[in-house]
Design an enzyme around this catalytic site. Structure first.
Site: not given
Length: 250
Positions: A37, A90, A156, A160, A191
């Site tokens: 991360d 991810n 976005y 994707k 999240t």
């Protein structure tokens, strides 16, 4: 549920949310998890949890938008255990909210760089390592917005959709070389990326968009991702799997 004993896995964006849940499940299932991360403290926290639960893990802070960092991440995984077998790309960002005709250019470039280029950079180095290991499996985190549009989220959505095409192409190229590559499409999930930036009223509104009447949990997405990484999914590659509470059904 799964047995990843003897396997080494990389999970990006693993300091929180879906990435953290996947890293924890892989660790609990016997994998040696390289927790990656941007946030060093977040990496350390996830690793500490895996170790506390009897698993094996090591942190590696890295920026997925930097190809040299992705190369170093894979090299670190091989140095730690001798091989790389599993990867979950991810890490991602949401980006600005604006119509296409008003979308900030710098925000567009940032989203594409992280969400799309980051997945490519990851696979660019993960796949050769998996070939050296005799095979492996990759899950790329897409979204329901990899198959449908969503107003004011053009960067976005575009990123994707592109992840799906990249996943399918790579899967075709390596299907006979022992590397399976699939993508997962979560709907809205609890999240920090979501809950830290929206009011409860807005969260309730998002929940209403799902026929199940709620948003998902990171653990529900992890269960699907880990299945796709496992030998139980040995005949699955190049596929896009939704975990969306019925969002795309209407």
């Amino acid at each position: 549920m799964f047995n990843f004993a003897g396997k080494t896995a990389i999970v990006t964006g693993a300091a929180s949310g879906i990435g953290e849940a996947i890293a924890l499940e892989l660790g609990a299932s016997g994998a040696f998890v390289i927790v990656s991360d941007l946030k060093e403290d977040g990496c350390a926290s996830t690793v500490a949890t895996i170790l506390d639960r009897g698993g094996k893990a090591a942190p590696f802070a890295a920026d997925v938008s930097d190809p040299s960092a992705m190369e170093a991440l894979v090299a670190f995984a091989e140095d730690q255990t001798g091989a790389l077998h599993l990867a979950v790309n991810n890490a991602g960002i949401g980006g600005a909210q604006a119509p296409v005709g008003e979308y900030p250019i710098d925000a567009w470039q940032q989203v594409i760089t992280v969400n799309l280029n980051g997945v490519f950079y990851g696979m660019r180095y993960q796949i050769p390592a998996m070939e050296r290991a005799g095979g492996g499996a990759i899950v790329n985190m897409a979204s329901i917005l990899g198959s449908v549009g969503f107003a004011n989220s053009s960067a976005y959505v575009a990123s994707k959709h592109a992840v799906l095409g990249l996943t399918k192409t790579a899967a075709m190229e390596y299907a006979q070389k022992g590397v399976r590559i699939n993508s997962v499409g979560p709907a809205f999930v609890q999240t920090p990326l979501l809950t830290d930036n929206l009011s409860q009223e807005m969260l309730d509104g998002l929940a209403d968009l799902h026929p199940m009447g709620r948003i998902g949990t990171p653990e529900e997405i992890s269960a699907l991702a880990c299945f796709l990484l496992s030998d139980r999914a040995s005949f699955i590659t190049g596929s896009y799997h939704l975990a969306d509470g019925g969002f795309t059904a209407p």
